[in-house]
Design an enzyme around this catalytic site. Structure first.
Site, PDB file in Angstrom:
ATOM      1  N   LEU A 240      26.604  47.142  38.132  1.00  0.00           N
ATOM      2  CA  LEU A 240      25.244  47.512  38.580  1.00  0.00           C
ATOM      3  C   LEU A 240      25.022  49.013  38.473  1.00  0.00           C
ATOM      4  CD1 LEU A 240      22.644  46.354  39.831  1.00  0.00           C
ATOM      5  CD2 LEU A 240      23.598  46.885  42.096  1.00  0.00           C
TER       6      LEU A 240
ATOM      7  N   HIS B  17      44.029  37.715  42.743  1.00  0.00           N
ATOM      8  CA  HIS B  17      44.046  37.888  44.207  1.00  0.00           C
ATOM      9  C   HIS B  17      44.046  36.559  44.938  1.00  0.00           C
ATOM     10  CE1 HIS B  17      42.302  42.236  43.813  1.00  0.00           C
ATOM     11  NE2 HIS B  17      43.591  42.172  43.554  1.00  0.00           N
TER      12      HIS B  17
END
Ligand code: BV8
Length: 235
Positions: free
Chosen positions: A209, A114
């Site tokens: 997470l 990106h």
């Protein structure tokens, strides 16, 4: 670390979650970047064409934030650098992140699909250069001298990510694909796990997470803070 016995490259994809514990915001967490600004206003070519000042300001603010000495690579970045050192020819580290924390953590040959926040590109001559200052519409290109043609060297929504041929080749030849700290919302990166499984028969692991959008697509998922689960996985 569960590496198949076939000597094929390991492909790792990282997202904003790996840099969270270094102090950089993610995008889609409750306090994330997209909770403060709209993608359509700051991260598309149309936004840049319509209101370049707002887009320049958005990236100037993030660039200054990244250059704050308090922002340092964390144990997860460093663990991946150790992995690359142990398997120098067999690891491709692909990141969706535009920060430079992988490099500062010791990683080499990072594939920034990106783009990079600390680089700027001239749309007239194509030159890409390190850029740590504020960018404005009047910033001249120091290669071709054009004015009004500099932009952040970042891939916006609706633009083709960088290095896709190299990434897709690695995905179809890898024996292990590991996705770290990404919500699995943005394509084509979110489709990499399927590509690795279908065309490369890779063993696929998610380290995040919490379960991402694509968790069910992975053979193995380990959830927790990157600074804990990434070193545990690598070491
Ligand atoms: C393109 C740079 C085509 C800018 C970004 C299907 C196929 C192809 C395209 C599409 C498709 N469907 C839709 C599309 C279009 C679009 C897209 O995917 N839209 C989404 C919103 C549906 N995709 C595109 O436009 C892409 N281009 O497809 O081009 C094309 C073809 C031919 C010719 C021309 C064009 C381009 C996408 C790139 C956009 N640019 N970044 C910038 O940074 O400002 S993407 C943006 O999301 C971010 O920048 C980031 O890079 C990316 C992914 O986000 P994440 O990294 O995952 O971050 P997020 O906050 O979402 O998640 C963080 C995760 O970390 C969470 O899961 C959280 O739980 C976890 N976490 C938090 N703390 C921790 C943690 N984990 C571990 N430890 C912790 N402590």
């Amino acid at each position: 670390m569960s590496i198949p016995d076939r000597p094929v490259p390991i492909v790792i994809l990282t997202g904003a979650g790996i840099s969270k514990e270094s102090g950089l915001d993610t995008f889609r967490d409750a306090d994330g970047i997209w909770s403060k600004v709209r993608i359509e206003d700051v991260a598309t070519p149309e936004a840049f064409h319509r209101d370049p000042e707002t887009v320049f300001e958005f990236y100037n603010h993030r660039r200054a934030g990244l250059l704050d000495p308090a922002i340092q690579p964390n144990a997860a970045h460093k663990a991946l650098a150790r992995l690359q050192e142990s398997w120098p020819e067999d690891v491709m580290l692909v990141t969706q992140n535009i920060d430079n924390l992988h490099e500062r953590g010791g990683s080499k040959d990072v594939v920034h699909m990106h783009g990079e926040l600390l680089k700027a590109r001239c749309e007239a001559c194509g030159n890409v250069a390190e850029w740590h200052e504020d960018l404005t519409i009047d910033t001249p290109c120091f290669i071709c001298g054009s004015v009004g043609t500099k932009r952040p060297h970042v891939v916006w929504f609706g633009e083709m990510p960088l290095h896709m041929d190299k990434i897709e080749w690695a995905l179809t030849h890898c024996g292990l694909f590991v996705s770290i700290g990404t919500s699995g919302n943005v394509y084509p990166a979110a489709g990499f796990v399927s590509m690795a499984r279908l065309r490369g028969q890779a063993h696929t692991v998610e380290l995040n997470l919490e379960p991402s959008e694509g968790s069910s697509l992975f053979h193995e998922c380990r959830h927790g803070p990157a600074t804990e689960i990434v070193p545990a996985f690598v070491d």
